[in-house]
Design a protein around this motif. Structure first.
Motif, PDB file in Angstrom:
ATOM      1  N   ILE A 173     -20.511 -21.914 -72.769  1.00  7.18           N
ATOM      2  CA  ILE A 173     -21.183 -21.826 -74.075  1.00  7.18           C
ATOM      3  C   ILE A 173     -20.902 -20.472 -74.733  1.00  7.18           C
ATOM      4  N   ASP A 174     -20.955 -19.388 -73.950  1.00  3.62           N
ATOM      5  CA  ASP A 174     -20.661 -18.047 -74.504  1.00  3.62           C
ATOM      6  C   ASP A 174     -19.277 -18.009 -75.124  1.00  3.62           C
ATOM      7  N   LYS A 175     -18.311 -18.582 -74.414  1.00  2.00           N
ATOM      8  CA  LYS A 175     -16.929 -18.582 -74.920  1.00  2.00           C
ATOM      9  C   LYS A 175     -16.818 -19.409 -76.198  1.00  2.00           C
ATOM     10  N   VAL A 176     -17.492 -20.566 -76.194  1.00  2.00           N
ATOM     11  CA  VAL A 176     -17.441 -21.469 -77.346  1.00  2.00           C
ATOM     12  C   VAL A 176     -18.098 -20.822 -78.577  1.00  2.00           C
ATOM     13  N   ILE A 177     -19.240 -20.137 -78.355  1.00  2.00           N
ATOM     14  CA  ILE A 177     -19.933 -19.462 -79.468  1.00  2.00           C
ATOM     15  C   ILE A 177     -19.051 -18.344 -80.029  1.00  2.00           C
ATOM     16  N   LEU A 178     -18.388 -17.630 -79.162  1.00  2.00           N
ATOM     17  CA  LEU A 178     -17.461 -16.574 -79.583  1.00  2.00           C
ATOM     18  C   LEU A 178     -16.337 -17.153 -80.441  1.00  2.00           C
ATOM     19  N   ALA A 179     -15.817 -18.315 -80.020  1.00  2.00           N
ATOM     20  CA  ALA A 179     -14.750 -18.995 -80.771  1.00  2.00           C
ATOM     21  C   ALA A 179     -15.259 -19.412 -82.149  1.00  2.00           C
ATOM     22  N   SER A 180     -16.518 -19.889 -82.204  1.00  2.00           N
ATOM     23  CA  SER A 180     -17.119 -20.320 -83.476  1.00  2.00           C
ATOM     24  C   SER A 180     -17.280 -19.126 -84.425  1.00  2.00           C
ATOM     25  N   ARG A 181     -17.749 -17.973 -83.877  1.00  2.00           N
ATOM     26  CA  ARG A 181     -17.922 -16.766 -84.709  1.00  2.00           C
ATOM     27  C   ARG A 181     -16.576 -16.280 -85.238  1.00  2.00           C
ATOM     28  N   ALA A 182     -15.556 -16.308 -84.370  1.00  2.00           N
ATOM     29  CA  ALA A 182     -14.218 -15.860 -84.779  1.00  2.00           C
ATOM     30  C   ALA A 182     -13.678 -16.750 -85.890  1.00  2.00           C
ATOM     31  N   ARG A 183     -13.926 -18.056 -85.766  1.00  2.00           N
ATOM     32  CA  ARG A 183     -13.453 -18.999 -86.794  1.00  2.00           C
ATOM     33  C   ARG A 183     -14.150 -18.725 -88.127  1.00  2.00           C
ATOM     34  N   ASP A 217     -13.462 -52.965 -65.082  1.00  2.00           N
ATOM     35  CA  ASP A 217     -12.096 -52.888 -64.519  1.00  2.00           C
ATOM     36  C   ASP A 217     -11.277 -51.704 -65.041  1.00  2.00           C
ATOM     37  N   ILE A 218     -11.907 -50.838 -65.821  1.00  6.22           N
ATOM     38  CA  ILE A 218     -11.188 -49.655 -66.326  1.00  6.22           C
ATOM     39  C   ILE A 218     -11.611 -48.456 -65.480  1.00  6.22           C
ATOM     40  N   VAL A 219     -10.640 -47.739 -64.933  1.00  7.41           N
ATOM     41  CA  VAL A 219     -10.930 -46.567 -64.097  1.00  7.41           C
ATOM     42  C   VAL A 219     -10.627 -45.310 -64.902  1.00  7.41           C
ATOM     43  N   LEU A 220     -11.609 -44.418 -65.001  1.00  5.62           N
ATOM     44  CA  LEU A 220     -11.425 -43.161 -65.733  1.00  5.62           C
ATOM     45  C   LEU A 220     -11.522 -41.993 -64.755  1.00  5.62           C
ATOM     46  N   GLU A 221     -10.606 -41.061 -64.874  1.00  5.19           N
ATOM     47  CA  GLU A 221     -10.658 -39.816 -64.092  1.00  5.19           C
ATOM     48  C   GLU A 221     -10.477 -38.653 -65.055  1.00  5.19           C
ATOM     49  N   GLY A 222     -11.272 -37.610 -64.873  1.00  2.00           N
ATOM     50  CA  GLY A 222     -11.133 -36.427 -65.714  1.00  2.00           C
ATOM     51  C   GLY A 222     -11.297 -35.163 -64.895  1.00  2.00           C
ATOM     52  N   ALA A 223     -10.513 -34.142 -65.225  1.00  2.00           N
ATOM     53  CA  ALA A 223     -10.643 -32.842 -64.562  1.00  2.00           C
ATOM     54  C   ALA A 223     -10.428 -31.760 -65.607  1.00  2.00           C
ATOM     55  N   LEU A 224     -11.283 -30.726 -65.599  1.00  2.05           N
ATOM     56  CA  LEU A 224     -11.132 -29.666 -66.596  1.00  2.05           C
ATOM     57  C   LEU A 224     -11.582 -28.322 -66.052  1.00  2.05           C
ATOM     58  N   GLN A 225     -11.025 -27.277 -66.630  1.00  7.04           N
ATOM     59  CA  GLN A 225     -11.379 -25.908 -66.254  1.00  7.04           C
ATOM     60  C   GLN A 225     -11.069 -25.013 -67.450  1.00  7.04           C
ATOM     61  N   TYR A 226     -12.004 -24.109 -67.761  1.00 10.71           N
ATOM     62  CA  TYR A 226     -11.794 -23.160 -68.862  1.00 10.71           C
ATOM     63  C   TYR A 226     -11.160 -21.877 -68.328  1.00 10.71           C
ATOM     64  N   ASN A 227     -10.316 -21.258 -69.172  1.00  4.18           N
ATOM     65  CA  ASN A 227      -9.783 -19.937 -68.823  1.00  4.18           C
ATOM     66  C   ASN A 227     -10.075 -18.972 -69.969  1.00  4.18           C
ATOM     67  N   ASP A 228      -9.780 -17.672 -69.764  1.00  9.70           N
ATOM     68  CA  ASP A 228     -10.153 -16.691 -70.795  1.00  9.70           C
ATOM     69  C   ASP A 228      -9.139 -16.596 -71.938  1.00  9.70           C
ATOM     70  N   GLY A 229      -8.181 -17.521 -71.980  1.00 12.21           N
ATOM     71  CA  GLY A 229      -7.192 -17.536 -73.079  1.00 12.21           C
ATOM     72  C   GLY A 229      -7.727 -18.279 -74.293  1.00 12.21           C
ATOM     73  N   TYR A 230      -6.829 -18.512 -75.246  1.00 11.78           N
ATOM     74  CA  TYR A 230      -7.254 -19.177 -76.494  1.00 11.78           C
ATOM     75  C   TYR A 230      -6.555 -20.520 -76.694  1.00 11.78           C
ATOM     76  N   ARG A 242     -12.818 -26.513 -77.436  1.00 16.84           N
ATOM     77  CA  ARG A 242     -11.593 -26.701 -76.640  1.00 16.84           C
ATOM     78  C   ARG A 242     -10.762 -25.426 -76.516  1.00 16.84           C
ATOM     79  N   GLU A 243     -11.284 -24.302 -76.988  1.00 16.46           N
ATOM     80  CA  GLU A 243     -10.517 -23.057 -76.900  1.00 16.46           C
ATOM     81  C   GLU A 243     -10.480 -22.588 -75.436  1.00 16.46           C
ATOM     82  N   GLY A 244      -9.266 -22.393 -74.901  1.00 15.89           N
ATOM     83  CA  GLY A 244      -9.113 -21.960 -73.511  1.00 15.89           C
ATOM     84  C   GLY A 244      -9.358 -23.061 -72.496  1.00 15.89           C
ATOM     85  N   LEU A 245      -9.295 -24.306 -72.957  1.00 12.10           N
ATOM     86  CA  LEU A 245      -9.558 -25.436 -72.054  1.00 12.10           C
ATOM     87  C   LEU A 245      -8.253 -25.997 -71.469  1.00 12.10           C
ATOM     88  N   THR A 246      -8.268 -26.276 -70.191  1.00  9.93           N
ATOM     89  CA  THR A 246      -7.170 -27.021 -69.552  1.00  9.93           C
ATOM     90  C   THR A 246      -7.791 -28.289 -68.992  1.00  9.93           C
TER      91      THR A 246
END
Length: 425
Positions: free
Chosen positions: A386-396, A264-277, A330-334
């Protein structure tokens, strides 16, 4: 001399203590309690609390929409500073309440913890839980008037500061059904009673995004600021993510969307990555914006990090012992997460955080399953993420090393090593 002062203080305290007896214990009846301690019910008595009054009334109309009885809501800021909220739902019942011996609409508007959302017969899912929403609005208003279109008649009643001042009377005939609530916030309670069109527009836009096919209009009739907006979105929360990302450069054009119903629980999710941080995440439970998050948000966050890690490992994309943390993923995630829960447990009356423990596991497993299958079916999108996430990990990691180096240098400089001894690089 000091001893005498001390004795006098003790004697005075003892005298005061005698006054603390049964007469000191006050009982605040319903409406009185709300007026005495409004922040407990609406968060505060500033601008946020003022707008919360409007949300409480609108949420009742949205609950009618959730139950599929209403598709249009009109919100109007009137020229005299009052607000009207009307809908085309079933209308609050107007027949006599058996135990309270007064019309049901009067009970709902003047009695705390009175409402139609406790037994889950009239509403399977709703944002109103405690039966104190619209009765609080009534208590904190200079005056409130309700018009109910039901059974072919228009019924009207007026209240002042939570007290009934007129009987429920029939003032005309009606061919439709619905409820209209008009109230003016009490200026003796709030620091300002000047409502912001933009603040209300933001919340009403969210509600229209969360309920496909619901039309909400907002009108401002104050002479100097007259304007009108209409909110209606066929795309639901996918349109919401698109709206949030409209001034950004998305990494992938198609928005990732998933929906799942379980227990009886309804879940909805929507996401899109952008080139920001920056990370932009909105979470909702029963259409209420849980600004402090809760179990649905933590479940989604853990699922997202796991899905990205699993995909990256399975495709051997992680080299040089790179580890992906939640912040990297979650970097650049909406993203927008919305759950509809039959029996939600919120923290406090303003409902800013969801506490249902069972929701966390359900959201985590459903999100992981949906994201994993999406990544497998859309490798080009997955690789970009994945490329964006790996870049974020290296920067961190680079930032961490730079921080450590700076601290180490600072520590050595303050130690004052002789010239010949230098820190190894």
């Amino acid at each position: 001399m000091k001893e005498d002062t001390k004795k006098a203080k003790v004697a005075a305290a003892a005298q005061d203590n005698k006054k603390y007896d049964a007469t000191s214990i006050q009982v605040l009846e319903g409406i009185e309690a709300v007026r005495k301690r409004p922040a407990m019910y609406i968060g505060d008595t500033g601008v946020r609390g003022l707008h919360h009054l409007v949300y409480e009334v609108v949420d009742n109309s949205v609950d009618e929409a959730l139950a599929s009885f209403c598709d249009t809501i009109h919100v109007t800021i009137n020229s005299n500073g009052s607000v009207s909220v009307s809908d085309n739902g079933r209308g609050i019942p107007v027949d006599m309440h058996k135990t309270e011996k007064k019309p049901a609409v009067e009970v709902a508007l003047t009695t705390l913890h009175a409402g139609g959302k406790f037994d889950r017969r009239s509403y399977k899912v709703s944002g109103g839980l405690h039966g104190v929403g619209v009765s609080c609005v009534n208590a904190l208003s200079d005056w409130l008037e309700v018009e109910v279109k039901r059974d072919g008649k228009i019924h009207h009643q007026r209240y002042e500061r939570g007290r009934t001042v007129t009987k429920l009377t029939v003032i005309g005939k009606a061919s439709t059904t619905g409820t209209k609530v008009t109230f003016k916030p009490d200026k003796t309670i709030f620091s300002t009673i000047d409502l912001s069109f933009d603040t209300l527009a933001q919340r009403l836009r969210e509600l229209a995004f969360l309920n496909k096919g619901l039309k909400i209009t907002l009108k401002d009739e104050r002479s100097d600021k007259e304007k009108e907006s209409v909110f209606e979105f066929g795309g639901g929360i996918s349109s919401f993510v698109e709206y949030l990302n409209k001034n950004k450069n998305p990494l992938h054009n198609k928005i990732i969307y998933f929906q799942k119903t379980q227990d009886d629980i309804v879940l909805e999710g929507a996401l899109q990555y952008n080139d920001g941080y920056a990370e932009t995440m909105y979470s909702f439970a029963n259409n209420i914006n849980t600004i402090e998050g809760g179990t649905h948000l933590s479940g989604f966050r853990s699922a997202l990090t796991r899905a990205i890690n699993q995909y990256a490992k399975s495709k051997n994309l992680l080299k040089d012992d790179i580890s992906i943390s939640g912040d990297d993923s979650r970097e650049g995630l909406t993203a927008v997460i919305s759950v509809k829960v039959p029996n939600p447990q919120f923290e406090g009356q303003t409902k800013t955080k969801l506490g249902n423990s069972e929701v966390e596991g359900l959201v985590a497993s459903s999100s992981l399953e949906a994201l994993s299958s999406y990544f497998e079916e859309n490798p080009s999108v997955a690789n970009k993420i994945i490329d964006k996430v790996i870049l974020a990990s290296r920067a961190r990691e680079a930032a961490r090393k730079a921080r450590e180096l700076t601290r180490r240098k600072g520590a050595l400089e303050s130690g004052g090593l002789p010239g010949k001894l230098a820190d190894c690089s």
